[in-house]
Every structure is written in C-alpha cells, then in structure tokens.
Design a protein around this motif. Structure first.
Motif, short mmCIF file in Angstrom:
data_model
loop_
_atom_site.label_atom_id
_atom_site.label_comp_id
_atom_site.label_asym_id
_atom_site.label_seq_id
_atom_site.Cartn_x
_atom_site.Cartn_y
_atom_site.Cartn_z
N VAL A 182 53.89 41.47 13.27
CA VAL A 182 54.02 41.07 14.67
C VAL A 182 55.24 41.72 15.31
N ASP A 235 54.72 45.10 16.30
CA ASP A 235 53.70 45.24 17.35
C ASP A 235 52.39 45.78 16.79
N ARG A 237 48.97 44.08 15.72
CA ARG A 237 48.35 42.77 15.79
C ARG A 237 46.85 42.81 15.54
N GLU A 256 53.79 33.77 19.60
CA GLU A 256 54.36 35.09 19.87
C GLU A 256 53.27 36.14 20.03
N ILE A 257 52.26 36.06 19.17
CA ILE A 257 51.13 37.00 19.30
C ILE A 257 50.44 36.81 20.65
N GLN A 282 52.60 38.35 23.32
CA GLN A 282 52.52 39.81 23.31
C GLN A 282 51.21 40.29 23.92
N GLU A 310 51.43 39.84 27.64
CA GLU A 310 52.29 40.85 28.24
C GLU A 310 51.57 42.19 28.33
N GLU A 311 50.86 42.53 27.26
CA GLU A 311 50.11 43.79 27.28
C GLU A 311 49.01 43.77 28.34
#
Length: 339
Positions: free
Chosen positions: A187, A190, A192, A266-267, A270, A273-274
């Motif tokens: 993670v 980056d 995933r 957190e995943i 992310q 955010e992506e």
C-alpha cells in the motif's frame, strides 16, 4: 447363544476402539506410560500422585458408548462429553471441572482456517479430552508427553494444554501479521491491485480469531480461582499464566484488526484520491474542448448565410481558432488555479 446387551457391549469395548487417540498414566518421578484400551478400562482410581489423560474422538460409536456408560466421571459431565455443544463453556463442581474449548484444526494453515471444539473433563486423577476433528492444541500436548515431559497433577497437565492452545493461536496470528506487513508495504508503494482482496481475507480471519479467543479468555479466567482440594497452588499459577497468554493474544488480535482496518481505509483513500485526479483531468479536457465544440457546432449548421463557405482556406482558419480557444481556456484555468 445370544449374549446379554451389557456383556456384549463390554466385549466390544475391550477390543479397543479406533477412536482412542492416546492414553497416558502419570506417576511421580516417572516418565509418562502409554496405556492400552484394556488398561484404560481397568485403571484404578487415582492415588499417590497417579493420574491419567485419555484423549479420544467422538466419531467412534464405541467411544460414545464408553463415555455414556464406562467413564468414571459424574453423570452431568458424562452427558456433556458425549454431547454436541459448540460454544465455549465451563462448569465447576466439587467432583471436577468440565467444559468446551474452541481450537484451530490441524489443517488450519489454509487461508480460511477452520475451528474445532474440544470437550474436556478434569478432576484430581483424570483428564479426558474428546474431539471430532484433529486439533492443534491436543496434538502439541500429545507430542510433549511422548517426549517424556512429566506433570505433577492434572491441573498442571491442563495448564500445558492451555499453553499449547495459545501457541496455536500465536502461530496463526504471526502468519496474519506477516500478511498485513506485506500488504502495508504494498500500500505504501502504491501497489493496490490485489491488496483489497487480501486485506479483506485477513480481516475475516482476524474476526474469526476474535470470536474464538475472547469468550475463552473470559471463561478460563475463572479457573485460577478454583478452590478444589486437588488443585495445587503451583499448578493454578500455571493455569493463570495460560489465561494471561490468551489475554495478551486477545489484545494483539484487536490491535492487528485495527491496523488492518486502517490499511483498508488507506486503500480506500488512495483510490478516492486517484479517482479525483482522473475526474479533474477529464474535467479540464472537457473545458478545453467546450469552445471548440461550440465553434464546430455553429459552423456545422447547414443553413444559408454561413460564412466561409466560399472563402479559400477558411477551414484552416476555423481549425486554428478552435485550437486557440482551447489553449486560452487552459491558460484561464491555470490563472484561476483550478488545475
């Protein structure tokens, strides 16, 4: 000639059921001695520090018959040992202690570990454990006894059983911790692609361990407070250590579960955010093409008086205008710090 039912049953039992996994006699200052089925049936009552451990599986009908008619245990414990309860429980009386432990099966190294149940009865001269599927704790304890480890009383032997139970849970927790470490490294790097599925499997197994260890920890916490005359103080201290081990494991499981939960969050952050970055790029491209789309739509109308139809090079002028408008829109978004 037909034998009476009781005599027929005794003859069947004396042949030795396949459900007898192991049986041992423990005596002071002597190595444990393995017992045959005949010796199990004819074993005298405990005296002078002598006691027995009998471990069997209930799938054998003759073991069931022995539990119901031949075992030297109180009637309540006899019915419990032959029963099919699956929830952890503990019953204490002057005649002994009986209850149920939840343990990992021998094949629990797989991703989806299965649990098994162990029924037990404990008094001053006898420890009886029965199960349906092979369990890790009793297998560890059997190997310890076969290696010659001695015990002063049944309480000490049961304390080692709890220690073996904790070792099995600790090994499983260590494996899950390694999985979480690998996922965390992935993670943070980056990567995933498979993290979400792997982390869901880990959380599912941790939740299962929590459902097993928490009730046992609270249930077994009553054991060190036993007041039976045959429960030696040193053995009770050993029992307390086993319960403390389960308490520490319970806390470690909770901590690892929360850690896995934070990693999953957190995943998700992310990925969100992506997705926001992708949506921003898509929005900027849409804004850049909007003036050009409007211009091409106007000049694409098939109506009279449309300018440039007879003008040489008008197509290139219009195309240049579309590019200029797109670049102008991009500069405008940059000035507004929207991109």
């Amino acid at each position: 000639m037909t034998l009476p039912a009781a005599q027929s049953r005794l003859l069947s039992l004396s042949a030795g059921p396949g459900g007898l996994i192991c049986a041992f006699r423990f005596q002071a200052n002597q190595a444990p001695a393995r017992l045959s089925w005949h010796e199990v049936q004819s074993a005298p009552p405990a005296q002078d520090g002598t006691f027995h451990w009998i471990h069997a599986k209930t799938a054998d009908s003759r073991i069931q018959d022995w539990l119901e008619h031949g075992a030297d245990v109180p009637e309540e414990a006899r019915a419990f040992l032959a029963g099919r309860d699956t929830r952890p429980c503990l019953h204490m009386s002057e005649d002994g202690v009986h209850g149920l432990l939840v343990d990992l099966k021998m094949d629990a190294e797989a991703e989806d570990a299965e649990k098994g149940v162990l029924h037990f009865f404990l008094n001053d001269g006898l420890l009886i454990t029965v199960r349906t599927r092979a369990l890790q704790s009793t297998d560890r304890l059997r190997r310890r006894v076969e290696d010659g480890r001695g015990y002063g009383c049944t309480t000490a032997l049961f304390g080692d059983l709890l220690e073996c139970l904790g070792e099995g849970y600790a090994a499983r927790l260590e494996s899950l911790t390694d999985d979480v470490d690998d996922i965390e490294s992935s993670v943070l790097s980056d990567r995933r692609e498979r993290d979400r599925g792997a982390l869901s499997a880990v959380r599912r197994q941790l939740a299962e361990l929590r459902r097993q260890v928490h009730p046992e920890r609270h249930m077994l916490g009553r054991l060190p407070a036993m007041r039976q005359a045959w429960a030696e103080a040193e053995a009770l201290d050993h029992l307390a250590q086993g319960v403390d081990t389960l308490s520490h494991l319970s806390a470690a499981i909770d901590a690892l579960y929360e850690r896995a939960k934070l990693l999953q969050e957190e995943i998700a952050a992310q990925m969100s955010e992506e997705m926001n970055r992708n949506l921003l790029v898509l929005s900027v491209l849409t804004a850049m093409l909007m003036p050009a789309t409007l211009l091409s739509g106007i000049f694409g109308m098939n109506v009279a008086d449309l300018p440039g139809l007879q003008t040489p090079g008008a197509f290139w002028w219009i195309l240049g205008g579309m590019v200029a408008l797109g670049l102008g829109t991009l500069v405008f978004l940059k000035r507004l710090r929207l991109w």
